[in-house]
Write a protein that holds these residues in place. Sequence first.
Motif, short mmCIF file in Angstrom:
data_model
loop_
_atom_site.label_atom_id
_atom_site.label_comp_id
_atom_site.label_asym_id
_atom_site.label_seq_id
_atom_site.Cartn_x
_atom_site.Cartn_y
_atom_site.Cartn_z
N MET A 1 -2.75 0.20 -3.59
CA MET A 1 -3.52 1.37 -3.42
C MET A 1 -4.26 1.55 -4.82
O MET A 1 -3.63 1.92 -5.74
CB MET A 1 -2.57 2.69 -3.30
N ASN A 2 -5.64 1.52 -4.44
CA ASN A 2 -6.31 1.59 -5.56
C ASN A 2 -7.13 3.12 -5.81
O ASN A 2 -7.15 3.71 -4.70
CB ASN A 2 -7.60 0.57 -5.57
N GLY A 3 -7.38 3.15 -6.86
CA GLY A 3 -8.28 4.46 -7.09
C GLY A 3 -8.74 4.82 -8.48
O GLY A 3 -8.73 3.71 -9.16
N THR A 4 -9.00 6.16 -8.86
CA THR A 4 -9.66 6.44 -10.08
C THR A 4 -9.04 7.59 -10.75
O THR A 4 -8.40 8.49 -10.16
CB THR A 4 -11.06 6.51 -9.77
N LEU A 54 5.84 5.41 2.80
CA LEU A 54 4.23 5.22 2.62
C LEU A 54 3.96 6.63 1.83
O LEU A 54 3.04 6.53 0.89
CB LEU A 54 3.73 5.33 4.18
N GLU A 55 4.32 7.65 1.96
CA GLU A 55 4.02 8.85 1.13
C GLU A 55 4.56 8.71 0.03
O GLU A 55 4.04 9.10 -1.10
CB GLU A 55 4.61 10.34 1.93
N ASN A 56 5.67 8.39 -0.19
CA ASN A 56 6.34 8.06 -1.61
C ASN A 56 5.29 7.11 -2.53
O ASN A 56 5.01 7.45 -3.43
CB ASN A 56 7.62 7.47 -1.55
N ALA A 57 5.00 5.92 -1.70
CA ALA A 57 4.23 5.12 -2.38
C ALA A 57 2.86 5.58 -2.93
O ALA A 57 2.31 5.39 -3.99
CB ALA A 57 3.93 3.58 -1.67
N ALA A 58 2.26 6.31 -1.97
CA ALA A 58 0.99 6.84 -2.03
C ALA A 58 0.90 7.61 -3.15
O ALA A 58 -0.20 8.25 -3.88
CB ALA A 58 0.21 7.39 -0.86
N ASN A 59 2.06 8.48 -3.43
CA ASN A 59 2.03 9.62 -4.45
C ASN A 59 2.71 9.27 -5.66
O ASN A 59 2.92 10.08 -6.66
CB ASN A 59 2.73 11.01 -3.95
N GLY A 60 3.12 7.89 -5.88
CA GLY A 60 3.46 7.33 -6.95
C GLY A 60 4.88 7.60 -7.32
O GLY A 60 5.35 7.31 -8.50
N LEU A 61 5.79 7.62 -6.27
CA LEU A 61 7.22 8.03 -6.24
C LEU A 61 7.89 6.88 -6.54
O LEU A 61 9.09 6.95 -6.51
CB LEU A 61 7.55 8.95 -5.09
N MET A 62 7.38 5.58 -6.55
CA MET A 62 7.94 4.56 -6.50
C MET A 62 6.94 3.38 -6.93
O MET A 62 5.92 3.54 -6.87
CB MET A 62 8.83 4.08 -5.00
N GLY A 63 7.83 2.06 -7.60
CA GLY A 63 6.91 1.19 -7.82
C GLY A 63 6.16 1.13 -9.17
O GLY A 63 6.66 1.79 -10.19
N MET A 64 5.14 0.40 -9.17
CA MET A 64 4.24 0.25 -10.47
C MET A 64 3.10 1.25 -10.73
O MET A 64 2.41 1.11 -9.32
CB MET A 64 3.98 -1.15 -10.70
N GLN A 65 2.48 1.38 -11.70
CA GLN A 65 1.23 1.88 -11.87
C GLN A 65 0.57 1.05 -12.89
O GLN A 65 0.97 0.68 -13.95
CB GLN A 65 1.33 3.50 -12.38
N ILE A 66 -0.46 0.60 -12.56
CA ILE A 66 -1.35 -0.37 -13.29
C ILE A 66 -2.67 0.32 -13.63
O ILE A 66 -3.74 0.66 -12.89
CB ILE A 66 -1.85 -1.59 -12.46
N VAL A 67 -2.65 0.74 -14.82
CA VAL A 67 -3.84 1.23 -15.52
C VAL A 67 -4.81 0.30 -16.00
O VAL A 67 -4.53 -0.48 -16.93
CB VAL A 67 -3.61 2.40 -16.52
N PHE A 72 -1.49 1.61 -7.61
CA PHE A 72 -0.20 1.85 -7.31
C PHE A 72 0.16 0.51 -6.64
O PHE A 72 -0.56 0.04 -5.65
CB PHE A 72 0.14 2.97 -6.60
N LEU A 73 1.07 -0.17 -6.95
CA LEU A 73 1.85 -1.41 -6.44
C LEU A 73 3.30 -1.12 -6.19
O LEU A 73 4.08 -1.03 -6.97
CB LEU A 73 1.39 -2.43 -7.12
N VAL A 74 3.75 -1.54 -4.80
CA VAL A 74 5.13 -1.31 -4.51
C VAL A 74 5.54 -2.63 -3.51
O VAL A 74 4.92 -2.95 -2.75
CB VAL A 74 5.45 -0.22 -3.58
N ASP A 122 -7.81 3.69 -1.65
CA ASP A 122 -7.95 2.38 -1.04
C ASP A 122 -6.61 1.71 -1.16
O ASP A 122 -6.19 1.09 -1.87
CB ASP A 122 -8.89 1.82 -2.05
N ALA A 123 -5.98 1.96 0.22
CA ALA A 123 -4.68 1.39 0.56
C ALA A 123 -4.53 0.29 1.44
O ALA A 123 -5.46 0.21 2.23
CB ALA A 123 -3.66 2.52 0.74
N ALA A 124 -3.86 -0.64 1.14
CA ALA A 124 -3.36 -1.80 2.18
C ALA A 124 -1.95 -2.39 2.02
O ALA A 124 -1.36 -2.21 0.85
CB ALA A 124 -4.49 -2.75 1.73
#
Length: 272
Positions: A203-206, A170-183, A191-193, A221-223
Amino acid sequence: RTFVGVDFFSVFQEVYLRTNDPRVSNIVRFSDAIGELKVEAAASTEDGKRILFQFDKAAFSFRFLPFKVPYPVPFRLLGDEAKGWLDTTYLSSSGNLRISRGNKGTTFVLQKKTEPRQRLLAAISADTGVKEAIDEFISLNINAAQGEPELLEGEWKMIWSSQMETDSWLENAANGLMGMQIVRPNGKLKFLVDILLGFRFSMNGTFVKSGPNTYEVTMNDAAILAGQFGLPVEIESKFKLELLYTDTKIRITRGYNKIIFVHVRVDGSGYK
């Protein structure tokens, strides 16, 4: 053969055999300012080591002209004189050094030229010397950069980071250490894993530009997603994102906890 022994020119050979139009091309590059001569031949293989070829076209490409100038040799009228072969007598295990013998008895020693981008991707694939390859890639592209770099829209898949993942996915995903980033437009970031069995972490953000190549990122904004349903997750991540290099295919950043990330842009993935 006329140009091989001339130190002022660079001589290259391009070999493309695994295509619908296998070809061998000899290229004489006069200089970056002047241009090159490219002599092309249709090619085929014999016994796995011999390349058969027949020259069929050639042209000069001058930097100061918007068109190619045909090389004045009538290959079709030359018959067997336009044909030849190359035997590979040695190929290094890395594939970077090749020794070949031609049909006229000439021996060629050729070193494979790899672009910095190829060396970087190869280092990531082998997980060896990645930081050095990143430093080289960035330093060679500094002078080519024009204006301030921008965080380009699109779907970006992480292929390497300078820090190993922690025990908490969960920490990895929230900090962008895995998966996809959609700009997305208007400073939106996701962030999408993929987790398991159709479950995904979202997880959405700005992001807000804070300097010539830096952004302040807030993800809050995570789910956990399963189809159309989502279970909210209380987690927030804030960090500075420094854009070290970007183009339409690859992006290098320094993000959370000063970790270096390498992302490649992917198309048609279906992530929304």
